[in-house]
Scaffold this motif. Sequence first.
Motif, PDB file in Angstrom:
ATOM      1  N   PRO A 258       0.807  -1.233   0.000  1.00  0.00           N
ATOM      2  CA  PRO A 258       0.000   0.000   0.000  1.00  0.00           C
ATOM      3  C   PRO A 258       0.831   1.269   0.000  1.00  0.00           C
ATOM      4  CG  PRO A 258      -0.803  -1.578   1.631  1.00  0.00           C
ATOM      5  CD  PRO A 258       0.528  -2.075   1.156  1.00  0.00           C
ATOM      6  N   SER A 259       2.121   1.179   0.354  1.00  0.00           N
ATOM      7  CA  SER A 259       2.944   2.387   0.388  1.00  0.00           C
ATOM      8  C   SER A 259       3.165   2.970  -1.002  1.00  0.00           C
ATOM      9  CB  SER A 259       4.299   2.085   1.030  1.00  0.00           C
ATOM     10  OG  SER A 259       5.055   1.180   0.229  1.00  0.00           O
ATOM     11  N   ALA A 260       2.856   2.204  -2.054  1.00  0.00           N
ATOM     12  CA  ALA A 260       2.966   2.730  -3.406  1.00  0.00           C
ATOM     13  C   ALA A 260       1.912   3.800  -3.675  1.00  0.00           C
ATOM     14  CB  ALA A 260       2.835   1.607  -4.430  1.00  0.00           C
ATOM     15  N   LEU A 261       0.888   3.856  -2.829  1.00  0.00           N
ATOM     16  CA  LEU A 261      -0.185   4.833  -2.974  1.00  0.00           C
ATOM     17  C   LEU A 261       0.000   5.930  -1.938  1.00  0.00           C
ATOM     18  CD1 LEU A 261      -2.860   5.487  -4.454  1.00  0.00           C
ATOM     19  CD2 LEU A 261      -4.040   4.223  -2.635  1.00  0.00           C
ATOM     20  N   ARG A 262       0.156   7.158  -2.413  1.00  0.00           N
ATOM     21  CA  ARG A 262       0.413   8.275  -1.510  1.00  0.00           C
ATOM     22  C   ARG A 262      -0.476   9.458  -1.887  1.00  0.00           C
ATOM     23  NH1 ARG A 262       6.286   9.908  -2.136  1.00  0.00           N
ATOM     24  NH2 ARG A 262       5.858   9.461  -4.329  1.00  0.00           N
ATOM     25  N   VAL A 263      -0.614  10.380  -0.961  1.00  0.00           N
ATOM     26  CA  VAL A 263      -1.373  11.610  -1.200  1.00  0.00           C
ATOM     27  C   VAL A 263      -0.519  12.785  -0.756  1.00  0.00           C
ATOM     28  CG1 VAL A 263      -3.402  12.961  -0.571  1.00  0.00           C
ATOM     29  CG2 VAL A 263      -3.625  10.515  -1.017  1.00  0.00           C
ATOM     30  N   ALA A 264      -0.455  13.810  -1.609  1.00  0.00           N
ATOM     31  CA  ALA A 264       0.310  15.013  -1.293  1.00  0.00           C
ATOM     32  C   ALA A 264      -0.649  16.173  -1.079  1.00  0.00           C
ATOM     33  CB  ALA A 264       1.280  15.338  -2.427  1.00  0.00           C
ATOM     34  N   ALA A 265      -0.404  16.951  -0.037  1.00  0.00           N
ATOM     35  CA  ALA A 265      -1.157  18.185   0.187  1.00  0.00           C
ATOM     36  C   ALA A 265      -0.500  19.278  -0.644  1.00  0.00           C
ATOM     37  CB  ALA A 265      -1.142  18.545   1.668  1.00  0.00           C
ATOM     38  N   THR A 266      -1.227  19.830  -1.599  1.00  0.00           N
ATOM     39  CA  THR A 266      -0.648  20.802  -2.531  1.00  0.00           C
ATOM     40  C   THR A 266      -1.543  22.030  -2.654  1.00  0.00           C
ATOM     41  OG1 THR A 266      -1.750  20.083  -4.568  1.00  0.00           O
ATOM     42  CG2 THR A 266       0.164  18.803  -3.838  1.00  0.00           C
TER      43      THR A 266
ATOM     44  N   PRO B 236      -5.583  18.063  -2.338  1.00  0.00           N
ATOM     45  CA  PRO B 236      -4.958  16.750  -2.226  1.00  0.00           C
ATOM     46  C   PRO B 236      -4.745  16.134  -3.608  1.00  0.00           C
ATOM     47  CG  PRO B 236      -6.836  16.949  -0.742  1.00  0.00           C
ATOM     48  CD  PRO B 236      -6.900  18.115  -1.661  1.00  0.00           C
ATOM     49  N   VAL B 237      -3.564  15.614  -3.842  1.00  0.00           N
ATOM     50  CA  VAL B 237      -3.234  14.959  -5.097  1.00  0.00           C
ATOM     51  C   VAL B 237      -2.812  13.530  -4.798  1.00  0.00           C
ATOM     52  CG1 VAL B 237      -1.680  14.926  -7.091  1.00  0.00           C
ATOM     53  CG2 VAL B 237      -2.559  17.098  -6.243  1.00  0.00           C
ATOM     54  N   THR B 238      -3.476  12.580  -5.441  1.00  0.00           N
ATOM     55  CA  THR B 238      -3.148  11.170  -5.269  1.00  0.00           C
ATOM     56  C   THR B 238      -2.014  10.787  -6.214  1.00  0.00           C
ATOM     57  OG1 THR B 238      -5.394  10.599  -4.589  1.00  0.00           O
ATOM     58  CG2 THR B 238      -4.041   8.821  -5.482  1.00  0.00           C
ATOM     59  N   LEU B 239      -1.018  10.088  -5.666  1.00  0.00           N
ATOM     60  CA  LEU B 239       0.139   9.642  -6.430  1.00  0.00           C
ATOM     61  C   LEU B 239       0.275   8.133  -6.300  1.00  0.00           C
ATOM     62  CD1 LEU B 239       2.664  12.372  -5.172  1.00  0.00           C
ATOM     63  CD2 LEU B 239       1.353  12.418  -7.291  1.00  0.00           C
ATOM     64  N   LEU B 240       0.243   7.426  -7.404  1.00  0.00           N
ATOM     65  CA  LEU B 240       0.433   5.976  -7.404  1.00  0.00           C
ATOM     66  C   LEU B 240       1.717   5.656  -8.139  1.00  0.00           C
ATOM     67  CD1 LEU B 240      -0.544   3.014  -6.970  1.00  0.00           C
ATOM     68  CD2 LEU B 240      -1.557   3.181  -9.256  1.00  0.00           C
ATOM     69  N   THR B 241       2.667   5.045  -7.471  1.00  0.00           N
ATOM     70  CA  THR B 241       3.933   4.669  -8.090  1.00  0.00           C
ATOM     71  C   THR B 241       3.839   3.248  -8.615  1.00  0.00           C
ATOM     72  OG1 THR B 241       5.200   6.120  -6.622  1.00  0.00           O
ATOM     73  CG2 THR B 241       6.397   4.349  -7.722  1.00  0.00           C
ATOM     74  N   VAL B 242       3.981   3.092  -9.914  1.00  0.00           N
ATOM     75  CA  VAL B 242       4.049   1.776 -10.548  1.00  0.00           C
ATOM     76  C   VAL B 242       5.524   1.497 -10.783  1.00  0.00           C
ATOM     77  CG1 VAL B 242       3.276   0.338 -12.457  1.00  0.00           C
ATOM     78  CG2 VAL B 242       1.827   2.204 -11.645  1.00  0.00           C
TER      79      VAL B 242
ATOM     80  N   ALA C  71       1.944   8.017   2.578  1.00  0.00           N
ATOM     81  CA  ALA C  71       1.039   6.893   2.356  1.00  0.00           C
ATOM     82  C   ALA C  71      -0.335   7.233   2.916  1.00  0.00           C
ATOM     83  CB  ALA C  71       1.595   5.638   3.014  1.00  0.00           C
ATOM     84  N   ALA C  72      -1.385   6.821   2.192  1.00  0.00           N
ATOM     85  CA  ALA C  72      -2.746   7.179   2.605  1.00  0.00           C
ATOM     86  C   ALA C  72      -3.721   6.135   2.090  1.00  0.00           C
ATOM     87  CB  ALA C  72      -3.118   8.557   2.078  1.00  0.00           C
TER      88      ALA C  72
END
Length: 357
Positions: free
Chosen positions: A166-174, A178-184, A219-220
């Motif tokens: 699940p740590s591949a899924l993160r959210v940034a406060a911008t 909120p912006v969701t970031l998924l690292t593949v 992570a979120a």
Amino acid sequence: MSVERANTLTAGWASVSPARVFSGAAVYPLLALLASVAAGRAAQELLAVAPTPLELPIRGALGVWTREGAPLTLDWAARCDPRLTGDPAIDRPLLDAWAAAQTGAPVPPLPAAASGPVDEDGLVLATALAVTADWREPFTDGVLRPAQGPWAGHRLASLHRRGTDPSALRVAATAAGPVTLLTVAGAADVDVVLCTAAGGASPGAVLAAAIAGLPSAAAADEGPCISSALVDAEDSTPELVVKVPRFAAAGTHDLLANASVFGLAAASAGASFPGIGPDGLRIAAAAQTASAAFTATGFRATPVAPAPMVPLPSTPRAARRLRVTARFDLPFGYLTVHRPTGLVLMAGWVDAPEEAR
């Protein structure tokens, strides 16, 4: 520092002209090269965008071509491969073949602007990159049926994957929310980060915010396009399910349409580039052609960016000089001579010179 500057360029580009596929990293080396040989206002603008060279961590190249007869400094002439003929039917395939050879992958043809100015005894500079990533964990093909939003009611070809990270899924406060970031993750050292935000934020704002938020995202399990629920399972290990539409994109971008973003305003109007030659030059065109594909097994992208330059009308100089050029472009001989006595120590004939890389 160069990575930060290149990312800033990409974010600035995204803010003013987001597109389906583009690459600031593919343009930055070209701008840094121009900055190193420019003078005056053109140098100031280019250095503000690309003050230091960028060593690309992936396969890529920066090429320089010129027409015979263009006055160049010795240093710049040594960089050039003077193959261009002035005939676009001949020159364009040469440039396209160069891009494919340097990246090791099929690439989109260089924009048409790349071949025009060679008719005017100018220069052509180009960058090409090959961005590839084979997934550590491949996806499976599926169908995605959005229930809301602009794709509601559509059946989309999609890629699905279940994992335990699940740590591949993160959210940034911008600044864009909120912006969701998924690292593949790629199997080697290239990853792809997918980003999204709540409705209302413009594409440019989301992309710029995602770039800025990469270092601080956490992570979120909640955020835009994220849902979570407790389900029955064999153990308590968290699970991450990813569903994403397959996509492929291609596009051509006129960099001079936003010349100030790239530090090219003065250079495109006409400027001094003493590191190239004695005559004034202008950037006649600057474009990028790029393509990308996100598939079940990996990601492939090939941005190519040429920037032709043409001479400015020059003012008459105070004097004229005789320039004599000795060009040994036919088989030739050589002698090794003992200077004090005139004794010829060795002699030979060159009919198979070394090929250029």
